[in-house]
Design a protein around this motif. Structure first.
Motif, mmCIF file in Angstrom:
data_model
loop_
_atom_site.group_PDB
_atom_site.id
_atom_site.type_symbol
_atom_site.label_atom_id
_atom_site.label_comp_id
_atom_site.label_asym_id
_atom_site.label_seq_id
_atom_site.Cartn_x
_atom_site.Cartn_y
_atom_site.Cartn_z
ATOM 1 N N LYS A 67 0.722 -1.256 -0.070
ATOM 2 C CA LYS A 67 -0.148 -0.105 -0.046
ATOM 3 C C LYS A 67 1.004 1.258 0.027
ATOM 4 C CE LYS A 67 -3.966 -2.058 2.230
ATOM 5 N NZ LYS A 67 -5.078 -2.104 3.183
ATOM 6 N N GLY A 68 0.199 2.266 -0.226
ATOM 7 C CA GLY A 68 0.839 3.649 -0.572
ATOM 8 C C GLY A 68 1.630 4.107 0.632
ATOM 9 N N GLU A 69 2.662 4.825 0.146
ATOM 10 C CA GLU A 69 3.629 5.486 1.383
ATOM 11 C C GLU A 69 4.285 6.560 0.832
ATOM 12 O OE1 GLU A 69 6.415 3.980 5.023
ATOM 13 O OE2 GLU A 69 5.733 2.683 3.766
ATOM 14 N N TYR A 70 4.715 7.800 1.653
ATOM 15 C CA TYR A 70 5.337 8.651 1.016
ATOM 16 C C TYR A 70 6.730 8.357 1.109
ATOM 17 C CZ TYR A 70 1.850 12.462 0.519
ATOM 18 O OH TYR A 70 0.623 13.109 0.053
ATOM 19 N N LEU A 71 7.387 8.348 -0.105
ATOM 20 C CA LEU A 71 8.978 8.244 -0.273
ATOM 21 C C LEU A 71 9.588 9.248 -0.912
ATOM 22 C CD1 LEU A 71 9.208 4.405 -1.111
ATOM 23 C CD2 LEU A 71 9.574 5.421 1.193
ATOM 24 N N ILE A 142 17.935 3.405 -2.615
ATOM 25 C CA ILE A 142 17.698 2.484 -3.441
ATOM 26 C C ILE A 142 17.689 2.755 -5.050
ATOM 27 C CG2 ILE A 142 17.014 0.446 -2.123
ATOM 28 C CD1 ILE A 142 14.216 0.849 -3.227
ATOM 29 N N GLN A 143 18.366 2.137 -5.560
ATOM 30 C CA GLN A 143 18.172 2.717 -7.438
ATOM 31 C C GLN A 143 17.583 1.311 -8.029
ATOM 32 O OE1 GLN A 143 22.081 3.335 -9.237
ATOM 33 N NE2 GLN A 143 21.330 3.146 -11.321
ATOM 34 N N PRO A 160 14.376 0.715 8.198
ATOM 35 C CA PRO A 160 13.205 -0.292 7.927
ATOM 36 C C PRO A 160 12.298 0.060 6.968
ATOM 37 C CG PRO A 160 13.624 0.197 10.070
ATOM 38 C CD PRO A 160 14.518 1.177 9.411
ATOM 39 N N THR A 161 12.027 1.251 6.584
ATOM 40 C CA THR A 161 11.012 1.575 5.755
ATOM 41 C C THR A 161 11.617 1.188 4.284
ATOM 42 O OG1 THR A 161 10.021 3.384 7.120
ATOM 43 C CG2 THR A 161 9.483 3.467 4.833
ATOM 44 N N ILE A 162 12.618 1.844 4.069
ATOM 45 C CA ILE A 162 13.099 1.560 2.578
ATOM 46 C C ILE A 162 13.602 0.176 2.498
ATOM 47 C CG2 ILE A 162 15.526 2.139 3.037
ATOM 48 C CD1 ILE A 162 13.677 3.285 0.098
ATOM 49 N N SER A 163 13.895 -0.700 3.425
ATOM 50 C CA SER A 163 14.306 -1.928 3.464
ATOM 51 C C SER A 163 12.776 -2.749 2.980
ATOM 52 C CB SER A 163 14.949 -2.715 4.506
ATOM 53 O OG SER A 163 15.996 -2.241 4.892
ATOM 54 N N LYS A 164 11.719 -2.522 3.665
ATOM 55 C CA LYS A 164 10.728 -3.020 3.350
ATOM 56 C C LYS A 164 10.206 -2.961 1.752
ATOM 57 C CE LYS A 164 7.073 -0.749 4.488
ATOM 58 N NZ LYS A 164 5.905 0.043 5.239
ATOM 59 N N TRP A 165 10.478 -1.625 1.076
ATOM 60 C CA TRP A 165 9.971 -1.269 -0.268
ATOM 61 C C TRP A 165 11.093 -2.145 -0.912
ATOM 62 C CZ3 TRP A 165 5.910 0.705 -2.332
ATOM 63 C CH2 TRP A 165 5.160 1.494 -1.691
ATOM 64 N N HIS A 166 12.394 -2.019 -0.645
ATOM 65 C CA HIS A 166 13.432 -2.881 -1.474
ATOM 66 C C HIS A 166 13.125 -4.179 -1.364
ATOM 67 C CE1 HIS A 166 17.106 -5.475 -1.852
ATOM 68 N NE2 HIS A 166 17.691 -4.372 -2.618
ATOM 69 N N ASP A 167 12.767 -4.969 -0.354
ATOM 70 C CA ASP A 167 12.360 -6.462 -0.576
ATOM 71 C C ASP A 167 11.139 -6.597 -1.370
ATOM 72 O OD1 ASP A 167 14.564 -6.798 1.007
ATOM 73 O OD2 ASP A 167 13.419 -6.792 2.931
ATOM 74 N N ALA A 168 10.299 -5.841 -1.226
ATOM 75 C CA ALA A 168 8.954 -6.118 -1.789
ATOM 76 C C ALA A 168 8.842 -5.834 -3.395
ATOM 77 C CB ALA A 168 7.732 -5.079 -1.408
ATOM 78 N N ILE A 169 9.672 -4.827 -3.886
ATOM 79 C CA ILE A 169 9.855 -4.528 -5.285
ATOM 80 C C ILE A 169 10.936 -5.585 -5.875
ATOM 81 C CG2 ILE A 169 11.200 -2.928 -6.785
ATOM 82 C CD1 ILE A 169 10.606 -0.662 -4.856
ATOM 83 N N LYS A 170 12.058 -6.192 -5.058
ATOM 84 C CA LYS A 170 12.801 -7.064 -5.639
ATOM 85 C C LYS A 170 12.063 -8.566 -5.671
ATOM 86 C CE LYS A 170 17.505 -9.041 -5.034
ATOM 87 N NZ LYS A 170 17.005 -10.327 -5.454
ATOM 88 N N LYS A 171 11.204 -8.721 -4.721
ATOM 89 C CA LYS A 171 10.195 -10.068 -4.695
ATOM 90 C C LYS A 171 9.499 -9.813 -6.052
ATOM 91 C CE LYS A 171 7.190 -12.908 -2.322
ATOM 92 N NZ LYS A 171 6.322 -13.115 -1.215
#
Length: 462
Positions: A67-71, A142-143, A160-171
């Motif tokens: 779900k959406g989040e400000y980055l 992350i790039q 932890p926030t950007i790690s969550k997005w990194h793992d989800a995008i990589k998956k």
């Protein structure tokens, strides 16, 4: 008196005319009565909900995975052309096959009485996602690079926030590249529906619906259906059978690697696996960089602190991954900071750092020891418990850094400066459970202590 039969008029409304000689006053009267039409003449119920006369878009395929989040987002390249970096805060939504960027969240758009936000979409099929510290001075960056040449950065203030997005995008990227178990993700389509319909008087013969013109993008499939025949079905089954036989006979990954058709990477490979593959206890690329740096780069101003050209570093990385013969004395690697940048990138991209995860806490506890002699002995004992490739690579690297410090008057690098560069490069915790700033202090202190006690810990060189 004999009554005349009722006159039946066409349509849903019929008129019944009485005889002028009837006993009810010998007058002509006309009355209207509703007659139930035939079942095939029934029309669809009329939708009387009239919000407005416009068409409303209904998204039917945008099922969010995260779900959406400000980055914070910055586009740095498009179509292979470098762009000026401009950070903006954007509302990010991850779907199964793409990233969506909104100027603001939908709740805020509704609160401000604005029309629906139109997002910018980025297709993740074939994309590459990686952590980066070279493209920005900000932390937690992350790039993401797409096959079309689009490059952009995402950043959050909390790891932890950007790690969550990194793992989800990589998956999501991995699922797309592997076909997600044989299923392919199709781009979400958008259907349009009218919120209002024009009211019309029912008639006996409902109007025939107009045939829809086929869309241009579907013409090929329509022509295929028109030309489809039984022989095509047989051919299709034959193709399927041949494909099944081919897939069942395809060579394994190990066979392709043995034949040299597929090569394992050097960057991003576990150090134990890499040394086993190369038959050494120190990765060849590390040894090659150290030899070249000591040959011509120990007096370079800001050695290891100054960043080299990133595109040249990536070119060097590509050649190393291809395991081609490499001469770092070549003129294209004349800038010594390109070699130091590639060496730092090698250690940063290890799946497990040079200081293994299970040793992170023991090293932190050791650096807290107050008594100097006891601390040296505890650190020496801990380092000698490391796997041989980790121990030997660490020994080579720290002895090299000691030689860099002997030229500190020329290269202007101090023990503290080197430890700040290599602290977070050589060790980090497996899970960021504690305070990042505190962990970084311990990382720098551990590297600085090993540099100062290098002779006592690793012994004489040679």
């Amino acid at each position: 008196m004999h009554k005349q039969p009722a006159l039946v008029l066409p349509g849903a409304v019929q008129m019944r005319i009485k005889n002028s000689q009837s006993s009810t006053g010998e007058r002509l009267s006309q009355t209207k009565s509703m007659v139930i039409p035939e079942p095939e003449l029934l029309q669809k119920p009329i939708n009387r909900h009239r919000r407005n006369q416009s068409q409303h878009n209904v998204d039917i395929g945008l099922q969010p995975v995260l779900k959406g989040e400000y980055l914070n987002k910055a586009k740095i390249a498009e179509g292979g052309k470098k762009l000026r970096k401009n950070w903006t805060s954007t509302w990010v939504v991850l779907c199964s096959n793409e990233l969506l960027f909104y100027k603001e969240s939908k709740q805020e758009a509704v609160a401000n009485l604005k029309p629906g936000c139109k997002p910018d979409g980025v297709d993740l099929c074939g994309a590459v996602i990686e952590w980066t510290t070279e493209k920005s001075s900000r932390k937690n960056v992350i790039q993401i690079t797409t096959p079309s040449g689009l490059e952009f950065l995402l950043q959050a203030d909390h790891l932890p926030t950007i790690s969550k997005w990194h793992d989800a995008i990589k998956k999501a990227v991995d699922s797309l590249s592997s076909g997600a178990g044989g299923q392919s993700f199709a781009r979400p389509t958008i259907q349009k529906s009218n919120s209002s319909e024009c009211l019309s008087r029912p008639t006996g013969n409902p109007p025939k619906p107009k045939p829809k013109e086929p869309k241009s993008e579907h013409r090929r499939s329509i022509m295929f259906k028109l030309n489809y025949s039984a022989s095509d079905s047989a051919d299709k089954n034959g193709v399927k059978n041949r494909l099944k036989k081919f897939i069942s006979r395809r060579p394994s990954m190990k066979t392709l690697q043995e034949k040299g058709l597929i090569k394992d990477r050097v960057f991003g490979c576990h150090i134990l696996t890499l040394c086993e593959r190369q038959g050494t206890t120190v990765p060849r690329f590390v040894k090659l960089c150290v030899d070249e740096l000591e040959k011509r780069g120990l007096v370079a101003d800001g050695l290891y602190r100054v960043s080299g050209n990133l595109s040249t570093i990536q070119k060097l990385r590509f050649l190393v991954d291809q395991e081609e013969e490499l001469d770092l004395g070549d003129s294209q690697w004349e800038d010594i900071h390109v070699i130091t940048g590639a060496l730092k990138m090698f250690f940063r991209e290890l799946p497990e750092p040079l200081f293994p995860f299970r040793f992170f806490e023991p090293f932190v506890e050791t650096i807290k020891i107050k008594e100097p002699t006891q601390k040296v002995q505890a650190m020496k004992k801990l380092i000698h418990q490391l796997p041989k490739p980790n121990h030997n690579t660490m020994k080579l690297l720290f002895q090299h850094l000691r030689r860099v410090l002997t030229k500190s008057r020329q290269n202007l690098m101090s023990t503290q400066g080197v430890s700040i560069v290599f602290g977070p490069t050589l060790m980090w915790p497996e899970f960021e459970a504690g305070n990042m700033e505190v962990n970084m202090v311990y990382q720098n202190q551990i590297v600085e202590f090993i540099l100062l006690e290098c002779l006592e810990i690793f012994g004489l060189e040679g």
